[in-house]
Enzyme design. Structure first.
Site, short mmCIF file in Angstrom:
data_model
loop_
_atom_site.label_atom_id
_atom_site.label_comp_id
_atom_site.label_asym_id
_atom_site.label_seq_id
_atom_site.Cartn_x
_atom_site.Cartn_y
_atom_site.Cartn_z
N LYS A 272 0.84 -1.21 0.00
CA LYS A 272 0.00 0.00 0.00
C LYS A 272 0.87 1.25 0.00
O LYS A 272 1.65 1.49 0.92
CB LYS A 272 -0.91 -0.01 1.23
CG LYS A 272 -1.74 1.28 1.43
CD LYS A 272 -2.67 1.17 2.63
CE LYS A 272 -3.36 2.51 2.93
NZ LYS A 272 -4.25 2.42 4.13
N ASP A 277 -2.74 10.01 4.00
CA ASP A 277 -4.15 9.62 4.14
C ASP A 277 -4.88 10.59 5.06
O ASP A 277 -4.81 10.50 6.28
CB ASP A 277 -4.22 8.19 4.70
CG ASP A 277 -5.66 7.69 4.83
OD1 ASP A 277 -6.57 8.34 4.27
OD2 ASP A 277 -5.87 6.64 5.48
N LYS A 284 -10.47 12.37 8.46
CA LYS A 284 -10.02 11.93 9.79
C LYS A 284 -10.02 13.09 10.77
O LYS A 284 -9.89 14.25 10.36
CB LYS A 284 -8.58 11.39 9.68
CG LYS A 284 -8.43 10.06 8.98
CD LYS A 284 -6.97 9.61 8.97
CE LYS A 284 -6.80 8.28 8.27
NZ LYS A 284 -7.47 7.15 8.94
N ASP A 295 1.50 6.01 5.73
CA ASP A 295 0.51 5.15 5.07
C ASP A 295 1.02 4.52 3.76
O ASP A 295 0.29 3.84 3.06
CB ASP A 295 -0.80 5.92 4.84
CG ASP A 295 -2.03 5.02 4.97
OD1 ASP A 295 -1.91 3.92 5.54
OD2 ASP A 295 -3.11 5.42 4.50
N ASP A 354 -12.32 6.76 3.68
CA ASP A 354 -11.13 6.49 4.50
C ASP A 354 -10.72 5.02 4.45
O ASP A 354 -9.65 4.66 4.93
CB ASP A 354 -11.39 6.94 5.95
CG ASP A 354 -10.13 7.11 6.76
OD1 ASP A 354 -9.03 7.09 6.15
OD2 ASP A 354 -10.23 7.27 7.99
N GLU A 356 -9.54 3.53 2.00
CA GLU A 356 -8.99 3.71 0.65
C GLU A 356 -7.93 2.69 0.30
O GLU A 356 -7.72 2.37 -0.87
CB GLU A 356 -8.42 5.12 0.52
CG GLU A 356 -6.98 5.33 1.03
CD GLU A 356 -6.80 5.09 2.54
OE1 GLU A 356 -7.82 5.15 3.27
OE2 GLU A 356 -5.68 4.84 2.97
N ARG A 358 -7.70 -0.58 0.72
CA ARG A 358 -8.20 -1.78 0.06
C ARG A 358 -8.60 -1.50 -1.38
O ARG A 358 -8.55 -2.40 -2.23
CB ARG A 358 -9.38 -2.37 0.88
CG ARG A 358 -10.55 -1.45 1.02
CD ARG A 358 -11.48 -1.86 2.17
NE ARG A 358 -10.94 -1.52 3.48
CZ ARG A 358 -11.54 -1.79 4.64
NH1 ARG A 358 -12.70 -2.43 4.66
NH2 ARG A 358 -10.98 -1.43 5.77
N1 BES Z 1 -4.39 4.21 6.92
C1 BES Z 1 -5.53 3.89 7.69
C2 BES Z 1 -5.23 2.83 8.77
C3 BES Z 1 -4.28 3.25 9.87
C4 BES Z 1 -4.79 3.75 11.05
C5 BES Z 1 -2.92 3.09 9.72
C6 BES Z 1 -3.91 4.10 12.07
C7 BES Z 1 -2.06 3.45 10.72
C8 BES Z 1 -2.54 3.93 11.90
C9 BES Z 1 -6.63 3.34 6.79
O1 BES Z 1 -6.68 3.87 5.52
C10 BES Z 1 -7.93 3.68 7.44
O2 BES Z 1 -8.23 4.83 7.54
N2 BES Z 1 -8.67 2.65 7.86
C11 BES Z 1 -9.92 2.84 8.48
C12 BES Z 1 -10.87 1.81 7.93
C13 BES Z 1 -12.30 2.04 8.32
C14 BES Z 1 -12.82 3.29 7.65
C15 BES Z 1 -13.09 0.83 7.92
C16 BES Z 1 -9.74 2.66 9.98
O3 BES Z 1 -8.96 1.79 10.40
O4 BES Z 1 -10.33 3.43 10.73
ZN ZN Z 2 -4.88 4.56 4.77
MN MN Z 3 -7.81 5.65 5.43
#
Ligand code: BES
Ligand code: ZN
Ligand code: MN
Length: 508
Positions: A272, A277, A284, A295, A354, A356, A358
């Site tokens: 990834k 992000d 966020k 990220d 968010d 994104e 996947r």
């Molecule tokens: N990049 C984030 C995941 C992340 C969170 C990485 C904290 C490192 C530290 C990812 O893109 C994300 O935002 N995931 C969401 C998914 C949700 C919307 C289903 C999450 O984990 O909140």
């Molecule tokens: Zn992310």
């Molecule tokens: Mn995200």
């Protein structure tokens, strides 16, 4: 400002079977010490063939005077006048034992290197216990990221320039092990540099350019797919995520063709590469949003790993497929409720912008599977749920049961400690959409890490053994330094992936 990217200067490594004959000014000798027994609580030097009784005596007397106990990862600097060095750094290994796990030596070496600060020359006896772990730990512990420090703020780096690894066994096999350990540590440093480079300076086109330069220097085949080609070829996930940013997305492919013979094993790597992000329109919260500079940690590790595979001339084919995009909110950004078509034709309702990672990974996984690999390893900073489930230092591995367990085992061996997690069948129902083939998030808060893995599974071709490593927190250390890991980018899971590639090269 665009500072020259100097990167981390990897120290030179020499293997030797004896201490220098004459005094080396400023050199520091690193020795391992263990804690005493209950009756005798003094630290004792772990026996090695390089120090005579006089040297050992000087070190132990000095340690006792300072009250050093030899506890695990405790460091104490002493002088030992009879030894041909300026000072001795004793690093504790805790209780004495017959053999130490490699990561105990790696961590001890890392702690020792972090405490050096300014020492140019190190001679180590930790290598007599485990030459690879000692070298990896020293180099990784010495790692600093100083591309963005102006001249006024010293020191720019740890200062370590030269490592002499003492070992009784200096046959060519040992030299190969030292070279391999140096290459591995350099690869981890490369991954860390990418993660630590701020999003102002590392955006998709720049990331692709740097990956291309590294790949070419290592003799890899390189292909960079730009935003126009991505749109034309149907990479709907990468285009959808990237379209909120003024800095367009890329897909980079780096190929190491090391396979020989009739049917060489082929491994696909996917990482990834979200260079920042924000969450997009599903934005966020402000607190700690700057952590999202990490990220692209999966992409960084995958690029470093395929370059390492080439440097180490692994006799297998390794092809990295790396999607890169910046997830921004804007008038051109995708909206919650939009539907996009992933590469290969599966349609997705984007309920949360968010989620994104996947979306860009699904395109890349389908592309990677077109090459018909035997194995596919994908890694990503994919879910906050990884951290809730496993904490800051334990990546979660999902995928084909057997290969998942193999990846986790190799990861434990190298000290990156990934842990196997299931993909329960029923979670697929959580990804049903009312308008498209899939939704990109579930309506429930349960098992977020596993739901993301379940989403990715839909895009892996039948017959491909695959593993997904979620390194959301392990890729980026937001806490204090520990062992050979400083603050910021950790390079995880570079060493796990390389260990799996070596395993495949030997065992198929
Ligand atoms: N990049 C984030 C995941 C992340 C969170 C990485 C904290 C490192 C530290 C990812 O893109 C994300 O935002 N995931 C969401 C998914 C949700 C919307 C289903 C999450 O984990 O909140
Ligand atoms: Zn992310
Ligand atoms: Mn995200």
């Amino acid at each position: 400002m665009s500072p020259a990217s100097t990167g981390f200067q990897v120290p030179t490594v020499t293997v030797s079977s004896s201490l220098p004959k004459r005094k080396v000014d400023d050199a520091v000798l690193i020795v391992a010490v263990v804690s005493g027994t209950d009756e005798d609580s003094r630290a004792t030097v772990v026996s090695n063939p390089f120090l005579d009784a006089e040297g050992v005596g000087e070190i132990e007397v000095a340690l006792e005077a300072l009250g050093a106990k030899g506890g695990s990862e405790q460091v104490t600097r002493v002088v030992a006048p009879s030894l041909p060095v300026a000072s001795v750094l004793a690093v504790g290994l805790g209780k004495n034992r017959d053999a130490w796990p490699a990561d105990a030596i790696r961590r001890a070496a890392g702690v020792a290197a972090r405490s050096l600060n300014g020492t140019e020359t190190v001679i180590t006896t930790l290598s007599d216990i485990d030459v690879s772990a000692a070298i990896e730990g020293l180099i990784l512990g010495a790692y600093r990221f100083s591309d963005f420090r102006s001249e006024k703020t010293a020191p720019k780096d740890n200062g370590l320039r030269s490592i002499t690894a003492l070992t009784a066994d200096t046959k060519s096999k040992t030299k190969d092990a030292a070279a391999r350990a140096t290459d591995i540590a350099a690869a981890v440093a490369t991954a860390r540099d990418f993660v630590n480079t701020p999003p102002s300076h590392l955006f998709p086109a720049e990331f692709a350019k740097r990956a291309e330069a590294l790949g070419k220097a290592a003799g890899l085949e390189v292909e960079v797919v730009d935003d126009k080609a991505l749109a034309k070829d149907g990479y709907g996930g990468i285009v959808g995520v990237g379209k909120g940013s003024s800095r367009p997305p890329r897909l980079v492919r780096l190929s190491h063709r090391g396979g020989k013979g009739r049917k060489p094993k082929k491994v696909a790597l996917v990482g990834k590469g979200i260079t920042f992000d924000t969450g997009g329109i599903s934005i966020k919260p402000a607190a700690n949003m700057h952590h999202m500079t990490s990220d692209m940690g999966g992409a960084a590790a995958v690029i470093a790993t395929v370059v390492l595979a080439a440097r180490q001339k692994l006799p297998i084919d390794v092809v990295a497929t790396v999607p890169m995009a910046e997830n921004m909110p804007s008038a051109t950004a995708q909206r919650p409720g939009d539907v996009l078509t992933q590469y290969g034709g599966i349609t997705v309702e984007v309920l949360n912008t968010d989620a994104e990672g996947r979306l860009i990974l699904a395109d890349a996984i389908v592309r990677a599977c077109e090459d018909d690999p035997d194995y596919l390893i994908e890694t990503s900073t994919l879910t906050g749920a990884q951290t809730v489930a496993l904490g800051a230092r334990t990546p979660g591995v999902m995928g084909s049961d057997e290969f998942r367990d193999r990846v986790a085992e190799r990861s434990q061996e190298v000290g990156e400690n990934a842990w196997p997690m299931p993909l329960p069948e029923e979670l697929k129902d959580d990804l049903k959409s009312t308008v498209a083939d899939l939704a990109n998030v579930s309506g429930s808060r349960y098992a977020g890490m596993l739901v993301a893995g379940t989403y990715l599974r839909e895009f892996v071709a039948d017959g491909v053994q695959w593993a997904h490593i979620d390194v959301a927190a392990p890729a980026y250390n937001t806490g204090g330094p520990w062992g050979y890991t400083g603050k910021g980018g950790t390079g995880v899971p570079t060493r796990t992936m390389f260990a799996v590639l070596e395993d495949i090269a030997v065992n198929g």
